[in-house]
Design a protein around this motif. Structure first.
Motif, mmCIF file in Angstrom:
data_model
loop_
_atom_site.group_PDB
_atom_site.id
_atom_site.type_symbol
_atom_site.label_atom_id
_atom_site.label_comp_id
_atom_site.label_asym_id
_atom_site.label_seq_id
_atom_site.Cartn_x
_atom_site.Cartn_y
_atom_site.Cartn_z
ATOM 1 N N THR A 20 54.602 65.154 55.267
ATOM 2 C CA THR A 20 54.088 65.568 53.960
ATOM 3 C C THR A 20 53.618 67.017 53.943
ATOM 4 O O THR A 20 54.047 67.802 53.102
ATOM 5 N N VAL A 21 52.778 67.378 54.889
ATOM 6 C CA VAL A 21 52.211 68.731 54.897
ATOM 7 C C VAL A 21 53.213 69.747 55.431
ATOM 8 O O VAL A 21 53.394 70.833 54.858
ATOM 9 N N PHE A 22 53.890 69.399 56.535
ATOM 10 C CA PHE A 22 54.778 70.354 57.219
ATOM 11 C C PHE A 22 56.247 70.045 56.994
ATOM 12 O O PHE A 22 57.102 70.606 57.692
ATOM 13 N N ALA A 23 56.583 69.167 56.044
ATOM 14 C CA ALA A 23 57.987 68.797 55.842
ATOM 15 C C ALA A 23 58.825 69.973 55.364
ATOM 16 O O ALA A 23 60.012 70.076 55.699
ATOM 17 N N ALA A 24 58.224 70.870 54.588
ATOM 18 C CA ALA A 24 58.992 72.011 54.078
ATOM 19 C C ALA A 24 59.390 72.990 55.170
ATOM 20 O O ALA A 24 60.252 73.847 54.946
ATOM 21 N N LEU A 25 58.792 72.866 56.365
ATOM 22 C CA LEU A 25 59.124 73.760 57.484
ATOM 23 C C LEU A 25 60.110 73.132 58.448
ATOM 24 O O LEU A 25 60.559 73.811 59.380
ATOM 25 N N ILE A 26 60.448 71.858 58.269
ATOM 26 C CA ILE A 26 61.366 71.157 59.159
ATOM 27 C C ILE A 26 62.765 71.201 58.542
ATOM 28 O O ILE A 26 62.945 70.782 57.399
ATOM 29 N N PRO A 27 63.779 71.697 59.262
ATOM 30 C CA PRO A 27 65.118 71.834 58.656
ATOM 31 C C PRO A 27 65.690 70.525 58.137
ATOM 32 O O PRO A 27 66.415 70.518 57.144
ATOM 33 N N LEU A 28 65.382 69.392 58.768
ATOM 34 C CA LEU A 28 65.947 68.123 58.333
ATOM 35 C C LEU A 28 65.371 67.654 57.001
ATOM 36 O O LEU A 28 66.054 66.973 56.231
ATOM 37 N N PHE A 29 64.136 68.048 56.710
ATOM 38 C CA PHE A 29 63.457 67.559 55.509
ATOM 39 C C PHE A 29 63.219 68.637 54.459
ATOM 40 O O PHE A 29 62.759 68.325 53.364
ATOM 41 N N GLU A 30 63.487 69.894 54.762
ATOM 42 C CA GLU A 30 63.166 70.956 53.822
ATOM 43 C C GLU A 30 64.044 70.923 52.588
ATOM 44 O O GLU A 30 63.653 71.432 51.540
#
Length: 322
Positions: free
Chosen positions: A151-161
């Motif tokens: 939730t917090v860091f998903a936008a920084l993960i390539p799989l979830f961004e």
């Protein structure tokens, strides 16, 4: 291939052209991040029914209101994420927080509560020499930390961004907008003291004053004409008065042209989505019927549906005005 599948493929391709982003694929109506987050919550929800105490059975559901922050708030967050996909017209925010923002807060708070339980257990084990709580607190802490990552860091993960890319820009909620500057309060002006009757005596001319009648003294200090003042010619009274032209009191200021936002009819070359403030589609307009635009904001139109619903059309290219 059925007509519904063709329409669905057409909507996906149109959304890709509109946002200039590649289409996002997932599991049914849910994205990969949402599916993983729901799976993490499901495991945490099942584990929460096990006992967290070694001596007697005591789960978070039977220990007062501890279940609210440990598993209750994350459950509400996951429910809202699922509801957002299945019912776009449902709950779209919690206060001034969007659904994703509320989920970030929920899993972060739950992680801190489980971390507090682990911290107390380790400290008690160091002092007393045995563990007072079971493996449940460790598993729950790990699962909630995974929820924070999703939730917090998903936008920084390539799989979830990709779940956050290509989202339509919308006006922010009133509580989420930048704050207004605070101006210093003006200093209070001291009030002037009212004049006293004794103050006028200080400005009386020195020397003996001419005797005045009792009535004149009672009325006030009206000085008698002296030798210097009698050098001027007295003002002669007139029996007739000449009219004096005065400017008219009814002169109105020049009217400034008022800027009004006129509504107009618009026809789009292809079917387009009209979304709400957070980007959820409300209704669609197409080339077969004119749409009523009640406000032109330059980069977006405010469109009113026949049934009274209002939304924003962000793609205003190629629109024909009527």
């Amino acid at each position: 291939m059925t007509d519904d599948q063709l329409d669905e493929d057409f909507d996906v391709e149109e959304a890709a052209v509109h946002t200039e982003e590649p289409p996002q694929y997932g599991v049914g109506p849910f994205s990969i991040r949402e599916v993983v987050l729901a799976g993490v919550w499901l495991v945490a929800f099942v584990v929460s029914f096990f006992s967290i105490a070694e001596v007697r059975f005591e789960s978070v559901w039977t220990s007062g209101i501890g279940w609210i922050l440990t598993i209750g708030v994350p459950t509400v967050a996951v429910f809202l994420i699922v509801l957002r996909r299945l019912s776009p017209d449902g709950i779209r925010r919690v206060g001034s927080l969007g659904i994703d923002q509320f989920a970030s807060v929920a899993f972060s708070v739950a992680s801190l509560v489980w971390l507090q339980l682990v911290w107390e257990t380790v400290a008690f084990a160091i002092d007393e020499g045995f563990w007072a709580r079971t493996w449940v607190i460790w598993v729950e802490l790990v699962l909630m930390l995974v929820g924070v990552v999703l939730t917090v860091f998903a936008a920084l993960i390539p799989l979830f961004e990709q779940d956050f890319r290509g989202r339509a820009e919308i006006p922010a909620h009133r509580n989420a907008r930048p704050i207004r500057p605070v101006s210093p309060r003006p200093a209070a002006q001291p009030r002037a003291a009212e004049p006293d009757a004794n103050d006028f005596a200080a400005y009386a001319p020195p020397g003996p004053q001419p005797e005045q009648p009792a009535g004149a003294a009672a009325v006030g200090a009206v000085a008698e004409p002296t030798a210097e003042t009698t050098a001027f010619e007295p003002i002669q009274s007139r029996d007739t008065f000449e009219p004096v032209e005065t400017p008219s009191a009814t002169v109105e200021p020049a009217e400034e042209p008022a800027v009004r936002q006129q509504a107009f009819w618009a026809l789009v070359p292809e079917s387009r989505d009209v979304v709400d403030e957070i980007g959820i589609p409300v209704f669609r307009i197409g080339p077969s019927a004119w749409a009523l635009v009640i406000e032109d904001r330059g980069e977006a139109f405010v469109v009113r549906h026949e049934d009274g619903r209002i939304g924003y059309l962000h793609d205003v290219s190629g629109v024909t005005r009527g």
